[in-house]
Write an enzyme that holds these catalytic residues in place. Structure first.
Site, PDB file in Angstrom:
ATOM      1  N   TYR A 142       0.818  -1.225   0.000  1.00 38.20           N
ATOM      2  CA  TYR A 142       0.000   0.000   0.000  1.00 38.20           C
ATOM      3  C   TYR A 142       0.847   1.268   0.000  1.00 38.20           C
ATOM      4  CZ  TYR A 142      -3.975  -3.017   1.206  1.00 38.20           C
ATOM      5  OH  TYR A 142      -4.943  -3.987   1.199  1.00 38.20           O
ATOM      6  N   LYS A 188       3.601 -15.346   1.540  1.00 36.56           N
ATOM      7  CA  LYS A 188       3.462 -16.054   0.260  1.00 36.56           C
ATOM      8  C   LYS A 188       4.882 -16.350  -0.214  1.00 36.56           C
ATOM      9  CE  LYS A 188       0.811 -17.533  -3.123  1.00 36.56           C
ATOM     10  NZ  LYS A 188      -0.032 -18.719  -2.981  1.00 36.56           N
ATOM     11  N   ASP A 220      -2.906 -18.119   1.205  1.00 34.18           N
ATOM     12  CA  ASP A 220      -4.099 -18.774   0.639  1.00 34.18           C
ATOM     13  C   ASP A 220      -4.583 -19.879   1.581  1.00 34.18           C
ATOM     14  OD1 ASP A 220      -1.640 -19.827  -0.021  1.00 34.18           O
ATOM     15  OD2 ASP A 220      -2.157 -20.411  -2.062  1.00 34.18           O
ATOM     16  N   ASP A 244      -4.979  -7.008   5.956  1.00 31.79           N
ATOM     17  CA  ASP A 244      -6.206  -6.270   5.657  1.00 31.79           C
ATOM     18  C   ASP A 244      -7.334  -7.261   5.359  1.00 31.79           C
ATOM     19  OD1 ASP A 244      -7.967  -4.307   4.963  1.00 31.79           O
ATOM     20  OD2 ASP A 244      -6.913  -3.641   3.165  1.00 31.79           O
ATOM     21  N   ASP A 248     -10.425  -8.876   8.256  1.00 31.14           N
ATOM     22  CA  ASP A 248     -11.866  -8.759   8.006  1.00 31.14           C
ATOM     23  C   ASP A 248     -12.523 -10.133   7.980  1.00 31.14           C
ATOM     24  OD1 ASP A 248     -11.859  -6.042   7.943  1.00 31.14           O
ATOM     25  OD2 ASP A 248     -12.948  -5.885   6.042  1.00 31.14           O
TER      26      ASP A 248
END
Ligand code: NAD
Length: 355
Positions: A142, A188, A220, A244, A248
């Site tokens: 980001y 990852k 994943d 992020d 959630d």
């Protein structure tokens, strides 16, 4: 007697109602545990725009920097939605986080037995879930450079330095020491170089915490495991973008937005707030659930002020109040024995927490 100075930012919508209840509970546990808290209020968001024309007045930054911790409600509402971006309430919050240098976002997810049916997942999957997502907040894709668009291409850069990773990893391991002493680092690393560096740096930090068990998991798989068997997790440590998404996903295990607290912490400062917004649709009606904010105040005691016994009192009181069947309106369909107002819920928790 120990004394703490708290900067209080009530904000907009239900913000003032829910923060008031958190203060009520903090007062109760400070008396019970023998410390003092003083509060000073500051403006942020719409409330600040109305008074000063700016979403983040200089005085608020100074007040937050000089306090031992910041307790925050929520900001935003339709009234300010059409302002230019740099004048909007959420810009004020982003700037405050930046000014405080808060690089770690902590989101605990607790599934309360009494509210097990509030989740969309099966009770046997979520019963007993108690995990914490520790997300790096001010680095990664980001913020990485270069970023931009060129012709028919667009690009962002995922970048982490060893120091950035070690700093967030330390937070996760410290928290694990106060919990079940397990860290799952999510990355990852089978594809991304940045994740390989992440893994190596986390392993370096792990050497300083021999009591903590570390495992690595690909993002994943982590997304899948969170809904398959969330009980396996204690502390989930991850970068900005993965955090992020996973935080959630994890928050929905509990099924109720009015219950979930959060903290954003840095080297010196900490901002404690519910994960929900200012809920303008129910503001001023005395029906908002104050538990997420009260639980945020508990996190402030535990992670910023080191008052673990007072935090335990609050966490126990929340469980007890729910076990006795008291519910605010949002939870009225889940084994409610009595529907209570925002203020009654705060008073009940304060009462049990002081016993
Ligand atoms: P929201 O979280 O405010 O509300 C979503 C739904 O959940 C609403 O139906 C609301 O009534 C309900 N809800 C939220 N908190 C509750 C509580 N404590 N008790 C009972 N019910 C509750 O999200 P939204 O409606 O998308 O946004 C409303 C405003 O909040 C917007 O202006 C948005 O920008 C702002 N917002 C602020 C923050 C923040 O301050 N950190 C975060 C998210 C959204």
């Amino acid at each position: 007697m120990k004394k703490y100075r708290i900067a209080v930012i009530k904000g907009d919508g239900i913000g003032p109602e829910i923060v008031e209840e958190a203060i009520k509970v903090l007062d109760a546990v400070s008396v019970a545990e023998g410390f003092e808290i003083s509060y000073k209020e500051f403006l942020l968001g719409g409330a600040a725009i109305d008074v000063t024309g700016e979403p983040l007045p200089e005085e608020t930054i100074e007040g937050a920097m000089n306090a031992d911790a910041v307790l925050f409600g929520a900001i935003g509402g339709e009234k300010w939605d059409n302002l230019p971006r740099d004048k909007r309430p959420e810009t004020g919050l982003l700037k405050l986080r930046k000014a405080l240098g808060v690089f770690a976002n902590l989101r605990p997810v607790t599934v309360y037995d009494e509210l097990i049916n509030a989740s969309t997942l099966k009770p046997e999957v979520i019963q007993g879930v108690d995990l914490m997502v520790v997300r790096e907040l001010i680095g990664g894709i980001y913020f990485g450079e270069p970023r931009g668009r060129e012709g028919d291409k667009a690009f962002n850069t995922m970048v982490y330095s060893v120091d950035e990773v070690k700093r967030i990893a330390k937070v996760a391991f410290e928290i694990a020491m106060k919990r079940k002493k397990r860290v799952t680092s999510v990355d990852k690393a089978n594809v991304l170089e940045v994740s390989q560096l992440w893994r190596e740096s986390v392993e370096e930090v792990a050497k300083e915490y021999p009591e903590v068990t570390l495992e690595h998991m690909y993002v994943d798989n982590a997304a899948m495991q969170l809904v398959r068997d969330p009980k396996q997790f204690d502390v989930i440590l991850t970068g900005n973008i993965f955090g992020d998404i996973l935080s959630d996903e994890a928050s929905m295990l509990s099924g109720s937005i009015g219950l979930l607290p959060s903290a954003s912490i840095g080297e010196k400062h900490g901002l404690y707030e519910p994960i929900h917004g200012s809920a303008p649709d129910i503001a001023g009606q005395g029906i908002a659930n104050p538990i997420a904010t009260i639980a945020s105040a508990s996190m402030m005691l535990r992670y910023q002020l080191g008052e673990d016994a007072a935090a335990d009192r609050i966490d126990r009181a929340i469980k007890q109040v729910l076990a006795e069947g008291y519910r605010t309106k949002d939870l009225s369909s889940y084994d409610a024995k009595e529907i209570v107002s925002t203020s009654e819920m705060g008073s009940l928790i304060a009462h049990y927490a002081s016993k």
